[in-house]
Each structure stands twice: as C-alpha cells, then as structure tokens.
Design a protein around this motif. Structure first.
Motif, PDB file in Angstrom:
ATOM      1  N   CYS A  49       0.847  -1.188   0.000  1.00  0.00           N
ATOM      2  CA  CYS A  49       0.000   0.000   0.000  1.00  0.00           C
ATOM      3  C   CYS A  49       0.888   1.245   0.000  1.00  0.00           C
ATOM      4  CB  CYS A  49      -0.889  -0.008   1.242  1.00  0.00           C
ATOM      5  SG  CYS A  49      -1.864   1.476   1.459  1.00  0.00           S
ATOM      6  N   ALA A  51       0.122   4.236   0.991  1.00  0.00           N
ATOM      7  CA  ALA A  51      -0.094   5.059   2.185  1.00  0.00           C
ATOM      8  C   ALA A  51       0.684   4.533   3.390  1.00  0.00           C
ATOM      9  CB  ALA A  51      -1.572   5.135   2.511  1.00  0.00           C
ATOM     10  N   THR A  52       0.626   3.217   3.606  1.00  0.00           N
ATOM     11  CA  THR A  52       1.270   2.636   4.790  1.00  0.00           C
ATOM     12  C   THR A  52       2.624   2.021   4.483  1.00  0.00           C
ATOM     13  OG1 THR A  52       0.220   0.492   4.432  1.00  0.00           O
ATOM     14  CG2 THR A  52      -0.963   2.082   5.814  1.00  0.00           C
ATOM     15  N   GLU A  53       2.892   1.801   3.196  1.00  0.00           N
ATOM     16  CA  GLU A  53       4.107   1.113   2.743  1.00  0.00           C
ATOM     17  C   GLU A  53       4.205  -0.302   3.317  1.00  0.00           C
ATOM     18  OE1 GLU A  53       7.485   3.638   3.414  1.00  0.00           O
ATOM     19  OE2 GLU A  53       6.764   5.134   2.009  1.00  0.00           O
ATOM     20  N   LEU A  54       3.035  -0.870   3.613  1.00  0.00           N
ATOM     21  CA  LEU A  54       2.926  -2.240   4.116  1.00  0.00           C
ATOM     22  C   LEU A  54       1.822  -2.954   3.346  1.00  0.00           C
ATOM     23  CD1 LEU A  54       2.943  -1.453   7.937  1.00  0.00           C
ATOM     24  CD2 LEU A  54       4.826  -2.457   6.634  1.00  0.00           C
ATOM     25  N   VAL A  59      -0.983  -5.397   7.938  1.00  0.00           N
ATOM     26  CA  VAL A  59      -1.707  -4.409   8.742  1.00  0.00           C
ATOM     27  C   VAL A  59      -2.885  -5.079   9.442  1.00  0.00           C
ATOM     28  CG1 VAL A  59      -3.028  -2.270   8.659  1.00  0.00           C
ATOM     29  CG2 VAL A  59      -0.984  -2.514   7.252  1.00  0.00           C
ATOM     30  N   GLU A  63      -3.781  -5.413  13.493  1.00  0.00           N
ATOM     31  CA  GLU A  63      -5.009  -4.843  14.026  1.00  0.00           C
ATOM     32  C   GLU A  63      -5.983  -5.901  14.542  1.00  0.00           C
ATOM     33  OE1 GLU A  63      -6.643  -2.384  10.981  1.00  0.00           O
ATOM     34  OE2 GLU A  63      -5.133  -0.814  11.267  1.00  0.00           O
TER      35      GLU A  63
END
Length: 67
Positions: A49, A51-54, A59, A63
């Motif tokens: 991703c 945005a998250t670079e993951l 993620v 979570e």
C-alpha cells in the motif's frame, strides 16, 4: 467533489473488481472461480500500500488482536 487523498481508497477496490470481471464467462465451474478468487485475493492482500508502505495482510494481522 472527491479529494485527492480519497482517490486511492476508491480505486483500490475497483482494481480487484476489474480483475474479477476479466474472467466473466471464461471460468468452467465454481471450483475454478474459487481458485481465481483466491489468487486475486492473495495478490491484493500482499500488494504494498502506498499510504502505509505495508501489505494489507500485515496491517490486518496487527489490528486483528484489537478487534
């Protein structure tokens, strides 16, 4: 009017839908559909991703314990 920061949130799911639609009428049976869906899902969940670079799967696993 859409904001630039929400654009990716809309386009990412559409990429998966486009991949599914490309198999319209080509699959022989439900088992082949299941295999293709697993392939598409695994690719989408492991794609990094911006945005998250993951990858989303990483993620989610972090979570998940808080859900």
């Amino acid at each position: 009017m859409a904001h630039p920061n929400t654009k990716a949130k809309v386009e990412s799911p559409m990429r998966v839908i486009d991949e599914i639609m490309s198999y319209n009428g080509v699959l022989k049976d439900v088992e082949e559909l299941y295999k293709k869906m697993n392939l598409i899902t695994n690719e989408a969940n492991t794609r990094i991703c911006q945005a998250t670079e993951l990858p989303p799967i990483l993620v989610f696993s972090k979570e998940k314990e808080h859900l």
